[in-house]
Scaffold this motif. Sequence first.
Motif, PDB file in Angstrom:
ATOM      1  N   GLU A  33       0.840  -1.191   0.000  1.00 41.25           N
ATOM      2  CA  GLU A  33       0.000   0.000   0.000  1.00 41.25           C
ATOM      3  C   GLU A  33       0.876   1.241   0.000  1.00 41.25           C
ATOM      4  O   GLU A  33       2.045   1.195   0.384  1.00 41.25           O
ATOM      5  CB  GLU A  33      -0.894   0.026   1.236  1.00 41.25           C
ATOM      6  CG  GLU A  33      -1.854  -1.133   1.320  1.00 41.25           C
ATOM      7  CD  GLU A  33      -2.736  -1.068   2.550  1.00 41.25           C
ATOM      8  OE1 GLU A  33      -3.957  -0.948   2.381  1.00 41.25           O
ATOM      9  OE2 GLU A  33      -2.194  -1.134   3.672  1.00 41.25           O
ATOM     10  N   ILE A  35       0.780   4.940   1.686  1.00 48.06           N
ATOM     11  CA  ILE A  35       0.141   5.809   2.669  1.00 48.06           C
ATOM     12  C   ILE A  35       1.059   7.005   2.905  1.00 48.06           C
ATOM     13  O   ILE A  35       2.198   6.840   3.345  1.00 48.06           O
ATOM     14  CB  ILE A  35      -0.120   5.078   4.011  1.00 48.06           C
ATOM     15  CG1 ILE A  35      -0.917   3.783   3.815  1.00 48.06           C
ATOM     16  CG2 ILE A  35      -0.790   6.017   5.011  1.00 48.06           C
ATOM     17  CD1 ILE A  35      -2.361   3.977   3.411  1.00 48.06           C
ATOM     18  N   VAL A  40       3.869   0.590   2.394  1.00 49.40           N
ATOM     19  CA  VAL A  40       3.496  -0.202   3.565  1.00 49.40           C
ATOM     20  C   VAL A  40       3.352  -1.640   3.100  1.00 49.40           C
ATOM     21  O   VAL A  40       2.547  -1.939   2.210  1.00 49.40           O
ATOM     22  CB  VAL A  40       2.170   0.294   4.185  1.00 49.40           C
ATOM     23  CG1 VAL A  40       1.774  -0.584   5.363  1.00 49.40           C
ATOM     24  CG2 VAL A  40       2.292   1.753   4.619  1.00 49.40           C
ATOM     25  N   ASN A  82      -1.461   8.632  -1.932  1.00 48.92           N
ATOM     26  CA  ASN A  82      -2.204   7.679  -1.116  1.00 48.92           C
ATOM     27  C   ASN A  82      -2.960   6.686  -1.989  1.00 48.92           C
ATOM     28  O   ASN A  82      -3.821   7.084  -2.784  1.00 48.92           O
ATOM     29  CB  ASN A  82      -3.186   8.402  -0.191  1.00 48.92           C
ATOM     30  CG  ASN A  82      -2.471   9.090   0.941  1.00 48.92           C
ATOM     31  OD1 ASN A  82      -2.000   8.443   1.876  1.00 48.92           O
ATOM     32  ND2 ASN A  82      -2.360  10.413   0.858  1.00 48.92           N
ATOM     33  N   PRO A  84      -4.229   3.103  -0.696  1.00 49.28           N
ATOM     34  CA  PRO A  84      -4.366   1.930   0.172  1.00 49.28           C
ATOM     35  C   PRO A  84      -5.094   0.801  -0.558  1.00 49.28           C
ATOM     36  O   PRO A  84      -5.643   0.995  -1.649  1.00 49.28           O
ATOM     37  CB  PRO A  84      -5.203   2.461   1.337  1.00 49.28           C
ATOM     38  CG  PRO A  84      -6.007   3.553   0.743  1.00 49.28           C
ATOM     39  CD  PRO A  84      -5.139   4.176  -0.328  1.00 49.28           C
ATOM     40  N   GLU A 114     -12.443  -2.442   6.019  1.00 50.63           N
ATOM     41  CA  GLU A 114     -11.160  -2.845   6.588  1.00 50.63           C
ATOM     42  C   GLU A 114     -11.406  -3.842   7.708  1.00 50.63           C
ATOM     43  O   GLU A 114     -12.217  -3.588   8.602  1.00 50.63           O
ATOM     44  CB  GLU A 114     -10.386  -1.645   7.139  1.00 50.63           C
ATOM     45  CG  GLU A 114      -9.907  -0.662   6.098  1.00 50.63           C
ATOM     46  CD  GLU A 114      -8.798  -1.177   5.198  1.00 50.63           C
ATOM     47  OE1 GLU A 114      -8.242  -2.277   5.464  1.00 50.63           O
ATOM     48  OE2 GLU A 114      -8.488  -0.481   4.216  1.00 50.63           O
ATOM     49  N   SER A 120      -1.941  -3.834  11.730  1.00 53.65           N
ATOM     50  CA  SER A 120      -2.487  -2.671  11.029  1.00 53.65           C
ATOM     51  C   SER A 120      -3.560  -1.937  11.831  1.00 53.65           C
ATOM     52  O   SER A 120      -4.319  -1.149  11.262  1.00 53.65           O
ATOM     53  CB  SER A 120      -3.082  -3.109   9.691  1.00 53.65           C
ATOM     54  OG  SER A 120      -4.202  -3.956   9.882  1.00 53.65           O
ATOM     55  N   SER A 122      -3.687   0.625  13.932  1.00 53.79           N
ATOM     56  CA  SER A 122      -3.699   2.086  13.848  1.00 53.79           C
ATOM     57  C   SER A 122      -4.096   2.557  12.452  1.00 53.79           C
ATOM     58  O   SER A 122      -4.898   3.473  12.306  1.00 53.79           O
ATOM     59  CB  SER A 122      -2.325   2.637  14.229  1.00 53.79           C
ATOM     60  OG  SER A 122      -2.280   4.021  14.031  1.00 53.79           O
ATOM     61  N   ARG A 123      -3.541   1.936  11.430  1.00 56.37           N
ATOM     62  CA  ARG A 123      -3.899   2.321  10.051  1.00 56.37           C
ATOM     63  C   ARG A 123      -5.381   2.070   9.786  1.00 56.37           C
ATOM     64  O   ARG A 123      -6.063   2.899   9.181  1.00 56.37           O
ATOM     65  CB  ARG A 123      -3.044   1.554   9.038  1.00 56.37           C
ATOM     66  CG  ARG A 123      -1.622   2.027   8.938  1.00 56.37           C
ATOM     67  CD  ARG A 123      -0.885   1.403   7.764  1.00 56.37           C
ATOM     68  NE  ARG A 123      -0.977  -0.039   7.658  1.00 56.37           N
ATOM     69  CZ  ARG A 123      -0.187  -0.914   8.289  1.00 56.37           C
ATOM     70  NH1 ARG A 123       0.761  -0.460   9.085  1.00 56.37           N
ATOM     71  NH2 ARG A 123      -0.334  -2.208   8.117  1.00 56.37           N
ATOM     72  N   ASP A 124      -5.888   0.899  10.212  1.00 59.37           N
ATOM     73  CA  ASP A 124      -7.280   0.531   9.930  1.00 59.37           C
ATOM     74  C   ASP A 124      -8.280   1.364  10.724  1.00 59.37           C
ATOM     75  O   ASP A 124      -9.360   1.672  10.237  1.00 59.37           O
ATOM     76  CB  ASP A 124      -7.523  -0.953  10.228  1.00 59.37           C
ATOM     77  CG  ASP A 124      -6.795  -1.877   9.265  1.00 59.37           C
ATOM     78  OD1 ASP A 124      -6.365  -1.403   8.196  1.00 59.37           O
ATOM     79  OD2 ASP A 124      -6.660  -3.066   9.578  1.00 59.37           O
ATOM     80  N   THR A 127      -5.924   6.025  10.430  1.00 58.88           N
ATOM     81  CA  THR A 127      -5.387   6.619   9.210  1.00 58.88           C
ATOM     82  C   THR A 127      -6.298   6.421   8.011  1.00 58.88           C
ATOM     83  O   THR A 127      -6.677   7.381   7.337  1.00 58.88           O
ATOM     84  CB  THR A 127      -3.987   6.036   8.907  1.00 58.88           C
ATOM     85  OG1 THR A 127      -3.156   6.226  10.058  1.00 58.88           O
ATOM     86  CG2 THR A 127      -3.358   6.709   7.705  1.00 58.88           C
ATOM     87  N   LYS A 128      -6.645   5.178   7.728  1.00 56.55           N
ATOM     88  CA  LYS A 128      -7.432   4.904   6.522  1.00 56.55           C
ATOM     89  C   LYS A 128      -8.835   5.526   6.573  1.00 56.55           C
ATOM     90  O   LYS A 128      -9.250   6.134   5.580  1.00 56.55           O
ATOM     91  CB  LYS A 128      -7.492   3.403   6.254  1.00 56.55           C
ATOM     92  CG  LYS A 128      -6.155   2.836   5.784  1.00 56.55           C
ATOM     93  CD  LYS A 128      -6.309   1.367   5.479  1.00 56.55           C
ATOM     94  CE  LYS A 128      -5.044   0.737   4.998  1.00 56.55           C
ATOM     95  NZ  LYS A 128      -5.246  -0.688   4.672  1.00 56.55           N
TER      96      LYS A 128
END
Length: 194
Positions: A33, A35, A40, A82, A84, A114, A120, A122-124, A127-128
């Motif tokens: 991905e 980001i 990532v 970006n 993802p 997600e 993941s 924090s990203r899920d 962030t995302k």
Amino acid sequence: MTAEPQHTWPVPPPDGYTVDDLFALPDLPPHTELIDGSLVFVSPQRDFHSLVTDLLAQGLRRAAPVHLRVRREMTVVLGPRNAPEPDLVVVRAEAVQGRRQTRYEAADVLLAVEVVSPDSESRDRETKPRKYAAAGIPHFWLVEMAGERDHPAVHTYELDPVTKEYALTGIHHERLKLTVPFTIDLDLAEIDHL
């Protein structure tokens, strides 16, 4: 004695990678991905992740109107830095260009899903969703493993057009029953039979 193979990792440009770089760099691991201009790499997934993704994909495909399509693990271009790869997306049928297609534009996505993994979280969770909302994706679902039986808990969100942020519309444990973005009624306990 034989030498271990050496891996050469790409050196990022000073301003980070772009979407064009993501699709041009050779030999990236599957499901890489982009980001905020950084690559990532995705870790191996738990069985839960695979099962719940299958369960939701099947349910969404059965319920989706004819003008929509459900796709697994496809890159969504949100902007120049970006891109993802949501676990699932529901896209407009006219956005499907063919079987060699590698990405969708955010404007073609109705729903991004997600499934949270340990690497993941924090990203899920943070962030995302922020990036999907900023890109105007109308619906977002976050799926977590919950309860003693490790069943899915599906958190559903809808984009508030004024704030450009997601608003929670429900948390579904045993049954996912919704009328938006389209009517769906899915028994989440079916994960035990997959």
